[in-house]
Design an enzyme around this catalytic site. Sequence first.
Site, PDB file in Angstrom:
ATOM      1  N   CYS A  98       0.836  -1.203   0.000  1.00  0.00           N
ATOM      2  CA  CYS A  98       0.000   0.000   0.000  1.00  0.00           C
ATOM      3  C   CYS A  98       0.876   1.261   0.000  1.00  0.00           C
ATOM      4  O   CYS A  98       1.466   1.589  -1.016  1.00  0.00           O
ATOM      5  CB  CYS A  98      -0.988  -0.033   1.157  1.00  0.00           C
ATOM      6  SG  CYS A  98      -2.352   1.148   0.964  1.00  0.00           S
ATOM      7  N   HIS A 188      -3.549  -5.293   0.430  1.00  0.00           N
ATOM      8  CA  HIS A 188      -3.052  -5.648   1.758  1.00  0.00           C
ATOM      9  C   HIS A 188      -3.057  -7.161   1.975  1.00  0.00           C
ATOM     10  O   HIS A 188      -4.047  -7.722   2.456  1.00  0.00           O
ATOM     11  CB  HIS A 188      -3.920  -4.992   2.838  1.00  0.00           C
ATOM     12  CG  HIS A 188      -3.709  -3.525   2.984  1.00  0.00           C
ATOM     13  ND1 HIS A 188      -2.739  -2.990   3.797  1.00  0.00           N
ATOM     14  CD2 HIS A 188      -4.348  -2.471   2.398  1.00  0.00           C
ATOM     15  CE1 HIS A 188      -2.785  -1.671   3.727  1.00  0.00           C
ATOM     16  NE2 HIS A 188      -3.748  -1.334   2.884  1.00  0.00           N
ATOM     17  N   GLU A 190      -1.649  -8.652   4.286  1.00  0.00           N
ATOM     18  CA  GLU A 190      -1.623  -8.903   5.743  1.00  0.00           C
ATOM     19  C   GLU A 190      -3.016  -8.803   6.374  1.00  0.00           C
ATOM     20  O   GLU A 190      -3.185  -9.175   7.553  1.00  0.00           O
ATOM     21  CB  GLU A 190      -0.656  -7.926   6.431  1.00  0.00           C
ATOM     22  CG  GLU A 190      -1.177  -6.517   6.673  1.00  0.00           C
ATOM     23  CD  GLU A 190      -1.140  -5.598   5.464  1.00  0.00           C
ATOM     24  OE1 GLU A 190      -1.177  -4.373   5.667  1.00  0.00           O
ATOM     25  OE2 GLU A 190      -1.090  -6.101   4.321  1.00  0.00           O
TER      26      GLU A 190
END
Length: 251
Positions: A98, A188, A190
């Site tokens: 990001c 993302h 994660e």
Amino acid sequence: MNYMKPLLIIKTGDTYPELAAEFGDYEHWINAGFGELNLPVQVIDPRHGGVLPSIDTIAGVVVTGSDSMVTDRAAWSEDVAAWLAQLVKHNTPVLGICFGHQLLAHALGGEVGFHPQGLELGSVDIQKTPSAASDILFKDLPMKFAAQEAHRQCVQKLPPNAVLLASNEFELHQAYRVGAYAWGVQFHPEFNREIAQRYIQRLATSLSKDAALMPQAVESTEAASLLKTFGTIVKNQQDLLYRCAAPMHVG
């Protein structure tokens, strides 16, 4: 004896306090994504005086997301950008997520700015380009995969010699590679489903005037596998360097 140099997480932002209290922060989610690889991981926060280490002392780098904007040109952000450019020249594995994706592009001569359509949020479908089929980070993902998004800025122009790896209708530059071992991903990997859902709930008030921006559903995503793949790339590269440097024993 552990011969492996640490994999560094550059912490460039913080999640919402209520999410951090329940789930930990960006660096914890990234570390969890490495799975059972048991990598030595260190976290440095350059916003608060964390010193960027010498390039030859680390095995790889992940740059987190952030509420900061690359276009603010904060001194700490520009310092990280210059350091990332040196890492790429050194063929150190780098993964920008990001904000990290945008900062890496800026560091290497790309252009970053606000997306003309505003916010991309929630679980979205992304399409790999033909170049991704042979890319060591992306090759095992399906041609169309789901990922979690939460961004207002984007890479408006890729760095010179960058290879586009993934796009969707909203954002052309969802992922790219520069050189052999440096990747940027706008999404993302994660974020798990629950974290993504909590982000949407947290943003619901500010988006209440534009219901069209609110995602209709949040799902688990194939993009989450990229962190483990990246960790494996870093580990394999360190294994190779260790074997090449180990002395030969003649019996």
